[in-house]
Scaffold this active site. Sequence first.
Site, short mmCIF file in Angstrom:
data_model
loop_
_atom_site.label_atom_id
_atom_site.label_comp_id
_atom_site.label_asym_id
_atom_site.label_seq_id
_atom_site.Cartn_x
_atom_site.Cartn_y
_atom_site.Cartn_z
N ASP A 331 0.81 -1.22 0.00
CA ASP A 331 0.00 0.00 0.00
C ASP A 331 0.84 1.27 0.00
O ASP A 331 0.30 2.36 -0.18
CB ASP A 331 -0.93 0.02 1.22
CG ASP A 331 -2.05 -0.99 1.10
OD1 ASP A 331 -2.48 -1.27 -0.03
OD2 ASP A 331 -2.49 -1.50 2.14
N ARG A 406 -5.17 6.60 -1.30
CA ARG A 406 -3.70 6.65 -1.20
C ARG A 406 -3.08 7.46 -2.34
O ARG A 406 -2.06 8.11 -2.15
CB ARG A 406 -3.13 5.24 -1.13
CG ARG A 406 -3.66 4.47 0.07
CD ARG A 406 -2.85 3.24 0.41
NE ARG A 406 -3.61 2.37 1.30
CZ ARG A 406 -3.75 2.54 2.61
NH1 ARG A 406 -3.19 3.58 3.19
NH2 ARG A 406 -4.45 1.68 3.34
#
Length: 451
Positions: A331, A406
């Site tokens: 991530d 993100r």
Amino acid sequence: MVPPIPPRPLRAHRSTPLSGRIRVPGDKSISHRALMLGGLAVGRTEIRGLLEGEDVIATAHAMEAMGARIDRQETADGAGVWTVDGVGVGGLAEPADVLDMGNAGTGARLLMGLLATHDLTAILTGDASLRGRPMKRVTDPLALFGASFVGRSGGRLPMAVRGTATPLPVSYRVPVPSAQVKSAVLLAGLNTPGETTVIEPVATRDHTERMLGHFGAALRLGRDDQGATTITLTGQPELRAAPVEVPADPSSAAFPLVAAVLVPESHVTLAGVGMNPQRIGLIDTLREMGADILIRDPRIEAGEPVADLEVRASALTGIEVPAARAPSMIDEYPILAVAAACARGTTRMHGLGELRVKESDRLSAVATGLAACGVDVTVDGDTLIVHGKGTVPKGGATVAVNLDHRIGMAFLVLGLVSAEAVTIDDGRAIDTSFPGFVTLMTGLGAPISLI
């Protein structure tokens, strides 16, 4: 008809030094698991530090819909203390309505594991981003227990899950490193008689195993004759309610951490960050690049390693990031790419195929956004190559985030070190994992604002 919620564009300008001590929100992965296992435990589980983002709240609503009683009390300092009264393993009730998981890919996939071995039918859906994400790699192993799944083409949501009343124990070798697949199989094994085994050739984050042990499940770790990790769960345990202190999310901490490394003369401390060995790939990588990151007061909380991180601005050098590191920082590649754009020299990040099936095609999104901001970047198969010049990036672009939290946060950090401001077209998705991101960053001195 409810009118659509308008986009929320955000802009970041070049920043003066960042300073302060902060605690980012609770770990999203652990928060999902705490709610689910608390919902299956006998007794009342108290959870502190739970991430109160949209993804985790969707999991809380789903567990409530299946019989768990969940409540939130507020402490004097405004923090939330959550209590979960569980129904016991095997006690989930059939939900009366569709379970809308919003953008919560982790929540949806782990929930499928719970549903697969309960005698009930449930329908899962989500937002446009989640409905576009493939679920077949989760539903295939869960079908081995005897569950059935009917979804859209490619195994996409909306999906009907028909759990089996007579689950069969499974031994499953995970073909591609995935903590979500591993966890879904283990959660299905909870309500299955006998032993369920997951064989994992490449280690992934082990939050599920740690939390199962915290709630009293019997787990056995070993190695097979090929050196792969084996995780064996004894089914149908009585899980015991247990207090959970959720550490700060290292994936969320990545954004202020990298900002502090990149903005000259910055000095920031991040308190209580989760330091699970399978989650600190970004910290290891940044330190290899030259980042000044000190690990203070390492400790264990609710079975998870935690520490404070003291971060100072540093000059970075490009490096090779091996594919083997991907599971421990999957991530964090968008924000690592931003760091690489400011480093001197070339950074090659290998083995990033998993980024193509996240909330967006993150590999393409990162490359497109960096190029728009004047960064020399190429994609070669599953490798992202960023040629840093050790100077301030041009910036000046508006980046489409495609409902990906993100991507949005990564490019706002880039704006803090760019010659021209960087804008993201919509910051709404940030609330799924990091509510209060803008407030926290502006508190450190970052000029990020709504436009």
